[in-house]
Design an enzyme around this catalytic site. Structure first.
Site, PDB file in Angstrom:
ATOM      1  N   LYS A 156       0.824  -1.209   0.000  1.00 51.71           N
ATOM      2  CA  LYS A 156       0.000   0.000   0.000  1.00 51.71           C
ATOM      3  C   LYS A 156       0.865   1.268   0.000  1.00 51.71           C
ATOM      4  O   LYS A 156       0.452   2.302  -0.493  1.00 51.71           O
ATOM      5  CB  LYS A 156      -0.919   0.027   1.226  1.00 51.71           C
ATOM      6  CG  LYS A 156      -1.760  -1.223   1.477  1.00 51.71           C
ATOM      7  CD  LYS A 156      -2.812  -1.452   0.445  1.00 51.71           C
ATOM      8  CE  LYS A 156      -3.976  -2.342   0.853  1.00 51.71           C
ATOM      9  NZ  LYS A 156      -3.700  -3.758   1.097  1.00 51.71           N
TER      10      LYS A 156
HETATM   11  C1  LIG Z   1      -4.385  -4.917   0.675  1.00 54.38           C
HETATM   12  C2  LIG Z   1      -3.604  -6.168   0.643  1.00 54.38           C
HETATM   13  C3  LIG Z   1      -3.877  -7.198  -0.276  1.00 54.38           C
HETATM   14  C4  LIG Z   1      -5.053  -7.142  -1.220  1.00 54.38           C
HETATM   15  O1  LIG Z   1      -4.925  -6.142  -2.200  1.00 54.38           O
HETATM   16  P1  LIG Z   1      -6.223  -5.605  -2.972  1.00 54.38           P
HETATM   17  O2  LIG Z   1      -5.744  -4.466  -3.787  1.00 54.38           O
HETATM   18  O3  LIG Z   1      -7.180  -5.179  -1.893  1.00 54.38           O
HETATM   19  O4  LIG Z   1      -6.751  -6.733  -3.770  1.00 54.38           O
HETATM   20  C5  LIG Z   1      -3.019  -8.286  -0.316  1.00 54.38           C
HETATM   21  N1  LIG Z   1      -1.973  -8.395   0.528  1.00 54.38           N
HETATM   22  C6  LIG Z   1      -1.690  -7.433   1.438  1.00 54.38           C
HETATM   23  C7  LIG Z   1      -0.542  -7.634   2.342  1.00 54.38           C
HETATM   24  C8  LIG Z   1      -2.490  -6.292   1.527  1.00 54.38           C
HETATM   25  O5  LIG Z   1      -2.194  -5.348   2.429  1.00 54.38           O
END
Ligand SMILES: *Cc1c(COP(=O)(O)O)cnc(C)c1O
Length: 463
Positions: free
Chosen positions: A115
Site C-alpha cells: 500500500k
Molecule cells: C491490501 C492487501 C492485499 C489485497 O490487495 P487488494 O488491492 O485489496 O486486492 C493483499 N496483501 C496485502 C498484504 C495487503 O495489504
C-alpha cells in the site's frame, strides 16, 4: 486526460478533480476515459529508475499537473529517506528470483506492505493540491489492515489534512493495529468498528455518498476507490517486466496477485491494456473467494466473511470489481448499474453466459485455504530459506497451480515480519521498523457498526 464514472452519469472530470473527489458523484468509481498505449515505449524504458519510470507512466494520466512538479513529487515519494521514513532500497520494488518463480518485493516502504507504493505518492499529491488551493481535507479510509497504516504514514503530522481510519475491531493482526494506533500525531484518528472490513467499507461508502456530509467535511479517499491509487500501482508491473531477462520467449510474463479488494490485480489488468506483454494475470484469493468463484463461473455471489491467516484479504465485496465490470460490460454505465443493483438487492448477479469468458481470457483465478497457505510457507522456507508472508503465500500457491511456461512474477505484498504467527518455527522474521511498537502508547475509539455513529464521531472531531 479526463475521468468518467463507471455508473455513466455526471460529467467527466480532470485528473486533479478525480484525485480529490475519490468516488464519483453518482456513487460509481472514476476511470480514465481512455488508456494510453505505451507498447512502443517499453524498450526505451529499460534502465529507468523507479521514480523515472513512474514519471513516464503517470505523466500520461495527468495533463493538469505541470511536468516539473510531477517529477519532483514522484522523486520525493520513491526516494530512500535518511530519517527512515521512505523506502529502504533504491530499487523501491526489487524483483528477486525464488526457485523457478520471481518475487516482486513490494514491502520496502515505511509500513512494510505494498500500500505504501501508492500512498506515499497520493499523500504528496494531496498536500500539493491543498497547498495550491489553501484548503483542508478530511481523509476517510477503511482498512483491512494495511491501507490504514500506509495512509497514516503518508499523512501524519500534515497541517492541512486529518486522517480517519476505520478498521474491523479484532480482525487485523496485532502488529497491523499497533502500526496505526501508535501514531502520536494529533491529525490521526483510528476508529475500530465492531464489524468486518466489508462493514467498514460500506460505512465509508455511505458517508461518501451522502453529498451533504461529504461536502461539509471535505472528505477525501485513500482507498482504491481513489483511481489515482491504481494508476500509481500500474508502475510496478512495468518495473518488474523491465527487470526480467530481456530474451523472454515471446516477451511475455505472467503475474500472480494475492487479492482482496481487487485493486492491485486491476492495476495489473490496466498495465496489460496499456501494452505490457502479459500472458496470464493470476488472481489468488484466500477462503473469501467471491472473486475466484466469479472468474470461474461468471456468478458474483456474496458469502460470509471468514477469518484467515491473511487478514488483508478477508473481504467479500471487492470495491474495484465494479471497474472491471464496467470494462467487461463494454463501458456502459447502465449495465453496471443493473448488475450492482441486482447484487445489492439479491446478494447475487451474473454475467450473461455465451459471451467472452468472465476474465476476458487473461485473468485466471484460484484460491488457497488456511492449510494450503501455511504449507506453502513451510515448503518454500525449507526449499530456499525464505519466509513468505501469508498473503504472498496465497499468490505463490495459486501461481504454482496456474502458471504456464512463461516466467511468473508473484507479487510479495507484505513483509513476513508483519505476520510472525504464520512464520515457520525457528525462522527469524523481525523488522527494525516493527520493533518497539508494543511499548508505545496506543489510541483508538471503538464504535458500533453503524454509519450514523461513525459520522457523529467524525463531526465531533472536526466541528
Ligand atoms: C491490501 C492487501 C492485499 C489485497 O490487495 P487488494 O488491492 O485489496 O486486492 C493483499 N496483501 C496485502 C498484504 C495487503 O495489504
Amino acid at each position: 486526460m479526463r475521468y468518467v464514472s463507471t455508473r455513466g452519469t455526471g460529467p467527466p472530470v480532470p485528473f486533479r478533480k478525480a484525485l480529490m473527489a475519490g468516488q464519483a458523484a453518482d456513487g460509481g468509481l472514476l476511470m480514465p476515459e481512455r488508456l494510453p498505449d505505451v507498447s512502443g515505449d517499453l524498450e526505451s524504458w529499460r534502465g529507468l529508475t523507479y521514480p523515472a519510470l513512474a514519471f513516464e507512466i503517470l505523466s500520461r494520466f495527468t495533463d493538469d499537473v505541470p511536468e516539473e512538479d510531477l517529477r519532483a513529487l514522484v522523486e520525493r515519494s520513491y526516494s530512500p529517506a535518511c530519517d527512515g521514513a521512505g523506502f529502504d532500497t533504491p530499487e523501491v520494488a526489487p524483483l528477486v528470483p525464488m526457485g523457478d518463480l520471481y518475487l516482486l518485493e513490494l514491502f520496502h516502504g515505511p509500513t512494510l506492505a505494498f500500500k505504501d507504493l501508492a500512498l506515499q505518492l497520493l499523500g504528496r499529491l494531496f498536500d500539493y493540491e491543498l497547498e495550491r488551493s489553501g484548503e483542508t481535507m478530511n481523509v476517510l479510509g477503511a482498512t483491512s489492515g494495511d491501507t490504514g497504516s500506509a495512509a497514516i504514514a503518508a499523512l501524519r503530522g500534515k497541517s492541512n489534512v486529518r486522517v480517519f481510519v476505520l478498521f474491523p475491531e479484532g480482525r487485523t493482526s496485532r502488529l497491523q493495529e499497533l502500526q496505526m494506533t501508535t501514531a502520536p500525531d494529533a491529525n490521526v484518528h483510528c476508529i475500530a468498528v465492531e464489524g468486518t472490513f466489508d462493514d467498514c467499507q460500506r460505512i465509508m461508502k455511505a458517508l461518501f455518498n451522502d453529498g451533504g456530509f461529504k461536502a461539509r467535511w471535505r472528505l477525501g479517499a485513500v482507498n482504491s476507490v481513489n483511481c489515482v491509487r491504481l494508476l500509481a500501482q500500474v508502475v510496478y508491473y512495468f518495473h518488474a517486466w523491465l527487470r526480467l531477462p530481456p530474451d523472454l520467449p515471446n516477451g511475455k510474463a505472467s503475474f500472480s496477485v494475492p487479492t482482496g479488494n481487487f485493486g492491485d490485480v486491476f492495476a495489473g489488468f490496466l498495465a496489460a491494456q496499456m501494452g505490457l506483454p502479459m500472458e496470464r494475470l493470476i488472481l489468488a484469493t484466500n477462503e473469501n473467494d467471491i472473486l475466484d468463484r466469479f472468474f470461474r463461473t461468471g456468478v458474483y455471489r456474496r458469502g460470509e466473511v471468514r477469518r484467515t491467516p491473511s487478514p488483508s484479504m478477508d473481504i467479500q465485496v471487492a470495491s474495484n470489481f465494479e471497474r472491471f465490470l464496467w470494462w467487461r460490460l463494454d463501458r456502459t454505465g447502465e449495465a453496471v448499474r443493473a448488475f450492482m443493483s441486482a447484487f445489492d438487492s439479491k446478494g447475487e448477479a451474473r454475467i450473461e453466459p455465451g459471451g467472452a469468458p468472465p476474465g476476458s481470457d487473461r485473468i485466471v483465478s484460484g484460491r488457497a485455504d488456511r492449510g494450503e497457505t501455511l504449507a506453502t510457507i513451510e515448503r518454500w522456507y525449507r526449499r530456499t530459506g525464505r519466509v513468505l508472508d501469508p498473503h504472498t503465500a496465497v499468490g505463490v500457491k495459486v501461481a504454482e497451480e496456474l502458471r504456464s511456461d512463461v516466467p511468473t512474477v508473484c507479487l510479495a505484498t507484505a513483509h513476513p515480519g508483519k505476520f510472525p504467527d504464520t512464520a515457520p518455527a525457528g525462522a527469524k522474521v523481525g523488522h527494525a521498523r516493527l520493533a518497539g511498537l508494543d511499548d508505545l502508547p496506543a489510541r483508538k475509539v471503538v464504535v458500533p457498526n453503524d454509519a450514523g455513529r461513525v459520522a457523529r464521531y467524525i463531526e465531533s472531531v472536526c466541528a
